[in-house]
Design an enzyme around this catalytic site. Sequence first.
Site, PDB file in Angstrom:
ATOM      1  N   GLY A 123       0.820  -1.205   0.000  1.00 17.46           N
ATOM      2  CA  GLY A 123       0.000   0.000   0.000  1.00 17.46           C
ATOM      3  C   GLY A 123       0.854   1.253   0.000  1.00 17.46           C
ATOM      4  O   GLY A 123       2.032   1.236  -0.363  1.00 17.46           O
ATOM      5  N   PHE A 124       0.269   2.352   0.450  1.00 14.54           N
ATOM      6  CA  PHE A 124       0.976   3.626   0.416  1.00 14.54           C
ATOM      7  C   PHE A 124       2.272   3.580   1.234  1.00 14.54           C
ATOM      8  O   PHE A 124       3.325   4.004   0.778  1.00 14.54           O
ATOM      9  CB  PHE A 124       0.067   4.736   0.956  1.00 14.54           C
ATOM     10  CG  PHE A 124      -1.090   5.055   0.061  1.00 14.54           C
ATOM     11  CD1 PHE A 124      -0.907   5.754  -1.118  1.00 14.54           C
ATOM     12  CD2 PHE A 124      -2.379   4.663   0.400  1.00 14.54           C
ATOM     13  CE1 PHE A 124      -1.973   6.052  -1.945  1.00 14.54           C
ATOM     14  CE2 PHE A 124      -3.458   4.954  -0.420  1.00 14.54           C
ATOM     15  CZ  PHE A 124      -3.247   5.654  -1.598  1.00 14.54           C
ATOM     16  N   GLY A 125       2.194   3.066   2.472  1.00 19.91           N
ATOM     17  CA  GLY A 125       3.377   3.043   3.317  1.00 19.91           C
ATOM     18  C   GLY A 125       4.455   2.103   2.816  1.00 19.91           C
ATOM     19  O   GLY A 125       5.638   2.456   2.772  1.00 19.91           O
ATOM     20  N   VAL A 134       1.124 -13.937   4.124  1.00 21.64           N
ATOM     21  CA  VAL A 134       1.975 -14.018   5.304  1.00 21.64           C
ATOM     22  C   VAL A 134       1.209 -14.735   6.412  1.00 21.64           C
ATOM     23  O   VAL A 134       0.078 -14.378   6.737  1.00 21.64           O
ATOM     24  CB  VAL A 134       2.415 -12.619   5.770  1.00 21.64           C
ATOM     25  CG1 VAL A 134       3.167 -12.704   7.093  1.00 21.64           C
ATOM     26  CG2 VAL A 134       3.294 -11.970   4.714  1.00 21.64           C
ATOM     27  N   GLU A 179     -19.317  10.312   1.088  1.00 23.22           N
ATOM     28  CA  GLU A 179     -19.063  10.222  -0.342  1.00 23.22           C
ATOM     29  C   GLU A 179     -19.878   9.107  -0.980  1.00 23.22           C
ATOM     30  O   GLU A 179     -20.405   9.264  -2.089  1.00 23.22           O
ATOM     31  CB  GLU A 179     -17.565  10.025  -0.577  1.00 23.22           C
ATOM     32  CG  GLU A 179     -16.758  11.239  -0.149  1.00 23.22           C
ATOM     33  CD  GLU A 179     -15.262  11.073  -0.309  1.00 23.22           C
ATOM     34  OE1 GLU A 179     -14.548  12.079  -0.164  1.00 23.22           O
ATOM     35  OE2 GLU A 179     -14.813   9.951  -0.576  1.00 23.22           O
ATOM     36  N   ASP A 226      -1.761   2.253   8.931  1.00 19.82           N
ATOM     37  CA  ASP A 226      -2.899   1.929   9.783  1.00 19.82           C
ATOM     38  C   ASP A 226      -2.576   0.875  10.830  1.00 19.82           C
ATOM     39  O   ASP A 226      -3.311   0.710  11.804  1.00 19.82           O
ATOM     40  CB  ASP A 226      -4.052   1.394   8.921  1.00 19.82           C
ATOM     41  CG  ASP A 226      -4.741   2.483   8.132  1.00 19.82           C
ATOM     42  OD1 ASP A 226      -4.315   3.641   8.258  1.00 19.82           O
ATOM     43  OD2 ASP A 226      -5.686   2.173   7.400  1.00 19.82           O
ATOM     44  N   ALA A 275      -3.699   8.315   3.619  1.00 18.42           N
ATOM     45  CA  ALA A 275      -2.558   8.044   2.749  1.00 18.42           C
ATOM     46  C   ALA A 275      -1.325   8.882   3.070  1.00 18.42           C
ATOM     47  O   ALA A 275      -0.217   8.342   3.147  1.00 18.42           O
ATOM     48  CB  ALA A 275      -2.980   8.239   1.289  1.00 18.42           C
TER      49      ALA A 275
END
Length: 454
Positions: free
Chosen positions: A21-23, A87, A178, A307, A323
């Site tokens: 992901g982003f991280g 994992v 949204e 997160d 993000a």
Amino acid sequence: MRRINWNRAMTVCRVMIIGGGFGGLETAKALAREPVDVTLIDRQNHHCFQPLLYQVATATLSPADVAWPIRGILSRQANARVLIANVEAVDTEQRLVRTDGGDYAYDQLVVATGATHAYFGNEEWARHAPGLKRIEDATEIRRRVLSAFERAELADDAAHRDALTTFIVVGGGPTGVEMAGAMADMAREALSNDFRNVDPARARVLLVEAGPRVLAAFPEALSAYTHDALARRGVEVLTDTTVTDIGHDTVSIGEKKIPAGAVVWAAGVAASSAGNWLGADCDRAGRVKVLPDLAVPGRPDIFVIGDTAAVADETGTPVPGIAPAAKQMGRYVASVIKARLAHEPAPAAFRYRHHGDLATIDRGAAVVKLSRLTLKGFPAWAFWGIAHIYFLIGMRNRIAVAFSWLWDYVTFGRRARLITQPAMLGPDAMGTSPFRPPSPTCGPRAQASNHPAV
């Protein structure tokens, strides 16, 4: 371009990253020029831009507009490889990541496994009210919503049609707001001429929030504007309202049961099972409590970010699961690893810089809270659009998404109105999907949730 023979004995630092992901990606990219061997493991082969998943769920964008192959992202990074595997455990003593595809040794481990949906002890609700974390979630919600209209077109009973065209979103944060606004717009604009026996414009969209107002993290004025803007678009906003049960075709609020054609969960998230893998101390949401350098206490070779980590800013406020926070953590951890490799002093403690909050309501309406500036209405909507296009990966996706938004804004259309999974369309078919929610224990999903700040 230098290629690495991954079968030879490694003599450089082995950095293992769990989660694409982003991280995780930010960490990998920040180490591109360092003398390290980077291995990134994820159970899926793509990185998903979660802030726009609701537009996949409401048929504005296709999945390919908001997701990219991880291998493609890192293909030009010679010191990085990608493994697709689940994992199963981390052996902290032997420094091994155990997967269903084998065991992999590490010198430095970065855990960025993100979050999953939290149903506050009511896990049986997950079958009936999917959340919005993955591409599969978005396409499943899209299938449920569009199939509800198709079933309503077949129904002879007016009450049954009304039930099928009632949609409930649980949770009044940015994702819920949204989603509710986009569902109302899709029903009233994009589908208005598609059916003969049912009028999509009469569809009922409810947004249920347990707190006193929607967008609780925003200033009260922007929250009130959002409430009114949703109401003008036909969304029924129910605040101070608690959901007590969710069944296969109803949502219970106290003693009242509301029939629904589709339900979307946007009320809470929980961290992945990384804390169990590491045997680390976690908070109530399952996030690993980390040191100021984002390392696990007693394990300086293991970092937890995004997160999955319980991190507070200098005021003691928890860092939000968005993000930019995950990307900042990824860059910081890379700087710590670089300092260790160079035998230099460690950088100062991680400090999160929050630049603002964004949420869109519908076409031409959004709210923006920056450090000293607030926007609402069309200016906020334009700002929100530019910011999200900027954060997309690759020029092709930026152009595709911008064109889709422009086309839909002008034509009120939704080009991705596809039901891509088998669905029973009989009048008694509500809730028949074989959908199963993802389990946080089955593998990594490194996605920082919610929306990018500017």
